[in-house]
Design a protein around this motif. Structure first.
Motif, mmCIF file in Angstrom:
data_model
loop_
_atom_site.group_PDB
_atom_site.id
_atom_site.type_symbol
_atom_site.label_atom_id
_atom_site.label_comp_id
_atom_site.label_asym_id
_atom_site.label_seq_id
_atom_site.Cartn_x
_atom_site.Cartn_y
_atom_site.Cartn_z
ATOM 1 N N VAL A 16 -2.334 -8.638 11.654
ATOM 2 C CA VAL A 16 -2.831 -7.635 12.611
ATOM 3 C C VAL A 16 -3.817 -6.678 11.948
ATOM 4 C CG1 VAL A 16 -0.738 -7.716 14.018
ATOM 5 C CG2 VAL A 16 -0.985 -5.958 12.263
ATOM 6 N N VAL A 17 -3.694 -6.520 10.641
ATOM 7 C CA VAL A 17 -4.616 -5.621 9.936
ATOM 8 C C VAL A 17 -6.057 -6.145 10.033
ATOM 9 C CG1 VAL A 17 -5.163 -4.603 7.679
ATOM 10 C CG2 VAL A 17 -2.790 -4.829 8.393
ATOM 11 N N SER B 6 -7.547 -7.011 12.533
ATOM 12 C CA SER B 6 -8.221 -6.458 13.715
ATOM 13 C C SER B 6 -9.117 -5.285 13.323
ATOM 14 C CB SER B 6 -7.196 -6.015 14.754
ATOM 15 O OG SER B 6 -6.429 -4.933 14.243
ATOM 16 N N ILE B 7 -8.755 -4.580 12.251
ATOM 17 C CA ILE B 7 -9.524 -3.394 11.853
ATOM 18 C C ILE B 7 -10.930 -3.786 11.387
ATOM 19 C CG2 ILE B 7 -9.569 -1.379 10.315
ATOM 20 C CD1 ILE B 7 -6.535 -1.451 10.275
ATOM 21 N N ALA C 252 -17.108 -5.129 4.064
ATOM 22 C CA ALA C 252 -18.190 -4.150 4.104
ATOM 23 C C ALA C 252 -18.943 -4.096 2.777
ATOM 24 C CB ALA C 252 -17.621 -2.771 4.434
ATOM 25 N N LEU D 19 -5.709 -3.303 3.260
ATOM 26 C CA LEU D 19 -6.828 -2.824 4.082
ATOM 27 C C LEU D 19 -8.045 -2.483 3.225
ATOM 28 C CD1 LEU D 19 -7.940 -1.985 6.827
ATOM 29 C CD2 LEU D 19 -6.868 0.258 6.521
ATOM 30 N N VAL D 20 -7.801 -1.843 2.082
ATOM 31 C CA VAL D 20 -8.912 -1.482 1.195
ATOM 32 C C VAL D 20 -9.566 -2.758 0.641
ATOM 33 C CG1 VAL D 20 -9.532 -0.314 -0.955
ATOM 34 C CG2 VAL D 20 -7.922 0.754 0.624
ATOM 35 N N PHE E 86 -11.822 -4.098 3.363
ATOM 36 C CA PHE E 86 -13.061 -3.329 3.477
ATOM 37 C C PHE E 86 -14.014 -3.683 2.348
ATOM 38 C CE2 PHE E 86 -10.851 0.238 5.976
ATOM 39 C CZ PHE E 86 -11.372 -0.227 7.170
ATOM 40 N N LEU E 87 -13.451 -3.777 1.152
ATOM 41 C CA LEU E 87 -14.279 -4.066 -0.010
ATOM 42 C C LEU E 87 -14.963 -5.421 0.165
ATOM 43 C CD1 LEU E 87 -15.041 -2.906 -2.784
ATOM 44 C CD2 LEU E 87 -13.167 -4.190 -3.771
ATOM 45 N N LEU F 142 -4.524 -6.787 -7.455
ATOM 46 C CA LEU F 142 -4.299 -7.155 -6.060
ATOM 47 C C LEU F 142 -2.988 -6.598 -5.523
ATOM 48 C CD1 LEU F 142 -5.691 -10.772 -6.038
ATOM 49 C CD2 LEU F 142 -6.543 -8.829 -4.740
ATOM 50 N N ARG F 143 -1.994 -6.466 -6.414
ATOM 51 C CA ARG F 143 -0.716 -5.941 -5.927
ATOM 52 C C ARG F 143 -0.689 -4.419 -5.909
ATOM 53 N NH1 ARG F 143 4.673 -8.261 -7.753
ATOM 54 N NH2 ARG F 143 4.161 -7.139 -9.650
ATOM 55 N N GLY F 144 -1.638 -3.818 -6.620
ATOM 56 C CA GLY F 144 -1.623 -2.355 -6.725
ATOM 57 C C GLY F 144 -2.505 -1.649 -5.715
ATOM 58 N N THR F 145 -3.247 -2.418 -4.911
ATOM 59 C CA THR F 145 -4.152 -1.791 -3.947
ATOM 60 C C THR F 145 -3.797 -2.236 -2.527
ATOM 61 O OG1 THR F 145 -5.693 -3.600 -4.361
ATOM 62 C CG2 THR F 145 -6.099 -1.565 -5.538
ATOM 63 N N PRO F 146 -4.064 -1.365 -1.535
ATOM 64 C CA PRO F 146 -3.713 -1.722 -0.155
ATOM 65 C C PRO F 146 -4.559 -2.892 0.343
ATOM 66 C CG PRO F 146 -4.126 0.633 -0.358
ATOM 67 C CD PRO F 146 -4.593 0.008 -1.631
#
Ligand SMILES: Nc1ncnc2c1ncn2[C@@H]1O[C@H](COP(=O)(O)OP(=O)(O)OP(=O)(O)O)[C@@H](O)[C@H]1O
Ligand SMILES: [Mg+2]
Lengths: 222, 218, 259
Positions: free
Chosen positions: A159-160, A162-163, A74, A66-67, A70-71, A60-64
């Motif tokens: 705010v992320v 919102s994407i 989506a 936002l990704v 999405f995971l 969890l700390r090594g990935t953005p």
């Protein structure tokens, strides 16, 4: 941007801010709860479990963020996890922050002086009493500044969301901007708004920090 | 799970990862220059400069990065400046990182004991030599681990430039997700690449920290 | 039943490859005050911590009023004592640490009352009352509401002594209780300890305060490299010892403290 336009969009902006606050608070509470559980489980003398928890935190700390979102949003339906955007946002924020909170709590536990635990053992306190009455309060007090800092970071991370179309403030603002062709004004207003918000939250946080950790203040008076 | 999808697009993903690393490197370098300037401003004798530096740090740490990136993007559009998106993205990352790096550098300089500069002054060192020979080497040693950590944070934050359409790792993962209708695999693959890069960086950071600590004790 | 309050027999202890205690024999009678002295790293703290089993000894036995601490002898050999029994024994053994180890989130009163509530199971009002009486006894009734961070080292150590005493222990262990204090604060703590000794408390004290040891101790035990190499009345150990290690230790001590 005219005043009339702003007035027209005001309700949706306020609603958006409500969603922002909801996601922020619910996500933080979830993150704090999971993070605390992870830190507590980490103290059990079970190496395989620790390994697993370590992997959880590192992933969890090594990935953005936002990704991760999405995971979850989506990609989730493909593994049978169907969530609304807001639910995915809250869960995402909670999982993401839980890794950081787990590290904060772990450091808090490590910072408890061994001698204070030994003092409790030497008067014959039970392990449960030692945990609740000695280790936890001391550990938690030392984590307050880091927790406040993390909460401020999370308020910005909303705010992320919102994407992935969570209808929070940023999303509503962009909707308005798109409909009224005022992209620049809108984003300028957002920047100022968040700047003030974060400053305010930080200030309240520092106050709280001083209050909660007053007893820890050193400086003998004698 | 369809691993063949990941395998198929691996080349595509790795090229995107290279873009992510390049963007982040450019961002961290720009951020270092800005950070050094802001740090100097905050330590200067001039009150106005100190205020300005403080304002910069407060603003760029207070405004969410996504808002900053879109602000730059729309700002350029508003004034009809024809700047490539990549340049805008690097600029955004650099401006934001500059605020954090300024604080890292300031903390490192403050952590260098004042007594050492005094000792050097007492020995007759010129102010510039004190900077070059005493303060700077130590400050950089203290700053190195948090700077590497800042790089990891920036690398993750760079995923946000996907919203302005740059074909970096997150954007490419999105594209693969929509082309193949397998978002789970696509984002999992993208995420694992980020993780791999960051684990390497963290290992490098730990190595550097050990080396520097060993150097400090001799 | 033996008269001994603490009976240490052939106790050995190693940390990995480092043997810290080597077949130590030492006993402390009821109401006796024994001071343990010796060079740094000789094993004083380790021995003291073995007495209430904060540190597990490897072999030998330590008995408190005849009862083995930390282990239980069983037909198949020796096994660790059940945690509940160990806690029960520890309640009767007061311990005072070099760095006080007060709980920073509780007031002075809270520190003293907490074990009374949790361990002795006293109702809050009674616990507070007894805690206050204990603070009065160490001269700190007026600091009851103060947090440890606001107290001087000497005051903190007196609160720590009150915390241990409030449990009404049968004996007290002190591990260099004044070593972390500024010189001008040492006296107030030693005074409390002197009163305790006069009241007949059984005490095992690790200390570097030779003057205090000479005046208050019934017996001095000198430990070096994990062995008790000399023990006896203060006069004998301090002035008549033929043991070279004792003489050298005392010489170093005198050199450092005279000017
Ligand atoms: N938990 C531990 N793990 C490993 N070694 C230890 C541990 N505790 C103590 N030691 C070692 O055991 C030896 C004796 O330590 P101890 O603390 O008993 O000495 P001491 O006589 O109390 O010394 P001092 O006067 O400095 O307090 C020392 O060499 C010390 O380094
Ligand atoms: Mg010791």
């Amino acid at each position: 941007m005219s005043f009339a336009v702003l007035l027209h969009y005001l309700p949706s902006l306020i609603a958006g801010f409500g969603v922002t606050v909801l996601c922020w608070s619910a996500g933080s509470i979830l993150g704090l709860a999971i993070g605390f559980a992870v830190a507590l489980l980490n103290r059990l003398p079970a190496p395989p479990l620790r390994w697993l928890l370590r992997a959880y935190v590192e992933i969890l700390r090594g990935t953005p963020f936002l990704v991760q979102l999405f995971l979850l949003y989506a990609g989730g339906p493909y593994i049978g996890l169907r969530l609304s955007a807001t639910a995915a946002g809250i869960l995402g924020l909670g999982l993401y922050s839980s890794a950081y909170f787990a590290e904060i709590f772990r450091a808090g536990f490590a910072a408890v002086p061994q001698g204070q635990i030994e003092a409790a053992m030497s008067v014959g306190m039970t392990p449960g009493d030692i945990l609740w009455r000695v280790t936890l309060p001391i550990a938690l007090a030392s984590t307050v500044p880091a927790i406040v800092n993390m909460l401020v970071i999370l308020s910005k991370e909303t705010v992320v969301l919102s994407i992935i179309t969570v209808p929070e403030l940023m999303y509503q603002m962009q909707t308005m901007a798109a409909e009224t062709f005022t992209a620049f004004d809108a984003i300028f207003a957002m920047a100022i708004f968040y700047w003030l918000l974060v400053e305010a939250v930080s200030r309240v946080g520092r106050r709280l920090e001083i209050k909660l950790t007053a007893f820890m203040a050193r400086e003998a008076s004698a | 799970m369809r691993f063949d999808i990941i395998l198929h697009s691996l080349g595509y993903l790795l090229r995107a990862a290279a873009v992510t690393v390049a963007l982040s490197l450019a961002g961290i370098a720009l951020g270092f220059v800005i950070g050094a300037l802001v740090c100097a401003a905050r330590r200067s004798g001039d009150r106005f400069l100190r205020r300005l530096g403080g304002f910069y740090v407060s603003f760029f740490r207070g405004v969410p990065l996504l808002v900053q990136l879109l602000f730059i993007y729309y700002f350029l559009a508003e004034y009809g400046l024809d700047v490539p998106a990549v340049v805008a993205a690097i600029g955004g990352l650099g401006l934001a990182s500059g605020a954090y790096q300024a604080e890292i550098l300031r903390g490192a300089l403050n952590a260098t004991p004042a007594g050492q500069a005094e000792a050097a002054t007492a020995l007759g060192f010129a102010p510039f030599d004190i900077w070059r020979r005493i303060l700077l080497p130590q400050a950089l040693r203290i700053a190195a681990p948090p700077l590497i950590n800042e790089f990891i944070l920036l690398l993750k934050a760079s995923s946000l430039v996907s919203v302005v359409g740059i074909a970096e790792l997150t954007r490419v993962s999105m594209n693969i997700a929509s082309m193949t209708y397998r978002p789970f695999e696509a984002y999992l693959a993208g995420g694992m690449i980020y993780l791999a890069i960051n684990l390497c960086l963290a290992a490098f950071g730990a190595f550097a920290e050990r080396r520097l600590a060993a150097g400090g004790s001799t | 039943m033996s008269e001994a309050m603490i009976e240490i027999k052939r106790v050995s202890k190693s940390f990995g490859a480092l043997q810290v205690l080597r077949e130590v024999d030492l006993s402390v009678a009821r109401s006796e005050v024994v001071c343990l002295i010796g060079p740094s790293g000789s094993g004083k703290s380790t021995l003291l911590r073995c007495v209430n089993f904060l540190e597990a000894y490897d072999s030998g036995e330590i008995r408190i009023e005849g009862r083995l601490i930390g282990y239980r002898d069983e037909p198949g050999g020796r096994r660790p004592m059940p945690a509940r029994d160990l806690r029960e024994m520890r309640r009767e053994i007061g311990m005072v640490f070099q760095h006080f180890n007060l709980w920073p989130h509780m007031t002075a009163l809270g520190n003293v009352a907490e074990p009374l509530k949790r361990v002795r199971g006293l109702p809050a009002s009674e616990a507070d009352e007894r805690a206050l009486a204990m603070l009065k006894r160490v001269g700190l009734a007026d600091k009851a509401a103060a947090y440890p961070g606001k107290l001087s080292g000497g005051q903190q150590q007196r609160v720590a002594i009150a915390r241990a005493l409030a449990m009404q222990p049968r004996l007290m262990l002190f591990d260099e209780p004044t070593s972390a204090l500024d010189p001008e604060l040492v006296g107030e703590v030693l005074e409390v300890m002197r009163d305790l000794a006069a009241e007949g408390m059984t005490m095992l004290i690790v200390t570097h305060e030779m003057g205090f040891a000479a005046h208050v101790a019934d017996r001095i035990a000198f430990i070096d490299s994990g062995r008790i190499v000399e023990q006896g009345p203060p006069k004998k150990v301090f002035h008549e010892s033929a043991e070279p290690r004792v003489r050298q230790f005392l010489q170093t001590y005198h050199d450092r403290n005279s000017f």
